[in-house]
Design an enzyme around this catalytic site. Structure first.
Site, mmCIF file in Angstrom:
data_model
loop_
_atom_site.group_PDB
_atom_site.id
_atom_site.type_symbol
_atom_site.label_atom_id
_atom_site.label_comp_id
_atom_site.label_asym_id
_atom_site.label_seq_id
_atom_site.Cartn_x
_atom_site.Cartn_y
_atom_site.Cartn_z
ATOM 1 N N SER A 64 -42.723 31.553 -27.852
ATOM 2 C CA SER A 64 -43.172 32.762 -28.788
ATOM 3 C C SER A 64 -41.825 33.562 -29.098
ATOM 4 C CB SER A 64 -44.198 33.733 -27.853
ATOM 5 O OG SER A 64 -45.274 33.014 -27.626
HETATM 6 N N1 SAH Z 1 -46.434 31.662 -23.379
HETATM 7 C C1 SAH Z 1 -45.718 30.733 -24.197
HETATM 8 C C2 SAH Z 1 -46.141 30.360 -25.533
HETATM 9 C C3 SAH Z 1 -46.645 29.086 -25.667
HETATM 10 S S1 SAH Z 1 -47.594 29.044 -27.376
HETATM 11 C C4 SAH Z 1 -44.240 30.595 -23.798
HETATM 12 O O1 SAH Z 1 -43.895 31.560 -23.297
HETATM 13 O O2 SAH Z 1 -43.582 29.720 -24.454
HETATM 14 C C5 SAH Z 1 -49.491 28.947 -26.591
HETATM 15 C C6 SAH Z 1 -49.693 27.848 -25.649
HETATM 16 O O3 SAH Z 1 -51.145 27.958 -25.443
HETATM 17 C C7 SAH Z 1 -49.516 26.226 -26.072
HETATM 18 O O4 SAH Z 1 -48.512 25.634 -25.326
HETATM 19 C C8 SAH Z 1 -50.979 25.848 -26.030
HETATM 20 O O5 SAH Z 1 -51.058 24.346 -25.728
HETATM 21 C C9 SAH Z 1 -51.626 26.537 -25.139
HETATM 22 N N2 SAH Z 1 -53.086 26.597 -25.168
HETATM 23 C C10 SAH Z 1 -53.843 26.545 -26.552
HETATM 24 N N3 SAH Z 1 -55.285 26.551 -26.262
HETATM 25 C C11 SAH Z 1 -54.967 26.848 -24.746
HETATM 26 C C12 SAH Z 1 -56.251 26.790 -23.947
HETATM 27 N N4 SAH Z 1 -57.738 26.828 -24.148
HETATM 28 N N5 SAH Z 1 -56.265 27.070 -22.361
HETATM 29 C C13 SAH Z 1 -54.645 26.773 -22.126
HETATM 30 N N6 SAH Z 1 -53.688 26.795 -22.904
HETATM 31 C C14 SAH Z 1 -54.005 26.893 -23.991
#
Ligand code: SAH
Length: 214
Positions: A64
């Protein structure tokens, strides 16, 4: 690659930029000042690590934008020793911020490759939390209730199961919306049956998907 004075200087600029964008919480700003974000990105993007932008982290996902991380964390209002559940581990950057705020962090990722990579990487640079491979819609009943829940992917709706797993007085920050546009929601659990919900502007996240891949 290591941390260097150059990287620290770039981080200071990033923090100044976040202050201009009205991030006020000193503890959140301090966490961003500390974390070597360049270590979270693929080598090809290292020169961009301290711009206030989202970047690809493999498996079609993104780390993000720092402003978004700061905004969500500020809204979450984390206190030391809070039990915090994060949905969407991704690169682990948000989890590192929560660790610096002295929360007890549980983080769920649905993509196995990212889960494995981040579970190894984050402790290797000194940040600690519990990593779970699973579906965030189901939360983590085994460790509930939580003081705080943060969703870092775009949720089509506010999952009831996650409200169930919040303590009374607990808070959840969740970007709600389909496609590329989400509205940040703050859900406060007032009693077993009541919540108060406020909205906090527009953001853009990768989607929260249900069933696990494969
Ligand atoms: N918090 C992260 C942001 C990653 S983007 C950071 O600081 O880098 C969002 C993430 O959510 C992705 O890795 C995606 O695979 C995950 N995601 C999407 N749907 C999900 C679900 N149902 N359960 C767990 N993770 C999920």
């Amino acid at each position: 690659m290591k941390d260097s004075f150059l990287h620290k200087g770039l981080r200071k600029k990033l923090v100044d930029d976040l202050v201009k964008k009205e991030i006020k919480n000193d503890k959140v700003l301090n966490a961003i000042m500390q974390i070597p974000r360049h270590l979270f990105l693929d080598n090809a993007f290292v020169n961009f690590a301290y711009q206030d932008k989202a970047f690809p982290i493999g498996s079609g996902q993104t780390i993000s934008q720092p402003y978004t991380v700061a905004f969500q964390t500020e809204l979450l209002d984390v206190k030391p020793f809070h039990k915090v559940l994060e949905i969407g581990t991704g690169s682990g950057y948000q989890a590192a911020v929560l660790d610096i705020l002295e929360a007890q962090v549980f983080t769920i990722e649905r993509q196995r490759d990212l889960f494995k990579k981040t579970k190894e990487f984050l402790p290797s640079i000194g940040y600690h939390c519990m990593f779970i491979y699973g579906d965030g819609y189901k939360g983590l009943p085994k460790f509930a209730p939580f003081d705080r829940v943060i969703i870092t992917c775009g949720a089509p709706f506010i999952p009831d199961e996650l409200i169930n797993q919040l303590k009374i007085g607990g808070k959840m920050v969740v970007p709600v919306g389909d496609g590329d546009n989400q509205i940040m929601h703050l859900v406060e659990k007032i009693s077993e049956t009541e919540t108060s919900i406020t909205t906090h502007g527009n953001f853009s996240f990768v989607p929260m998907l249900d069933n696990k891949e494969n």
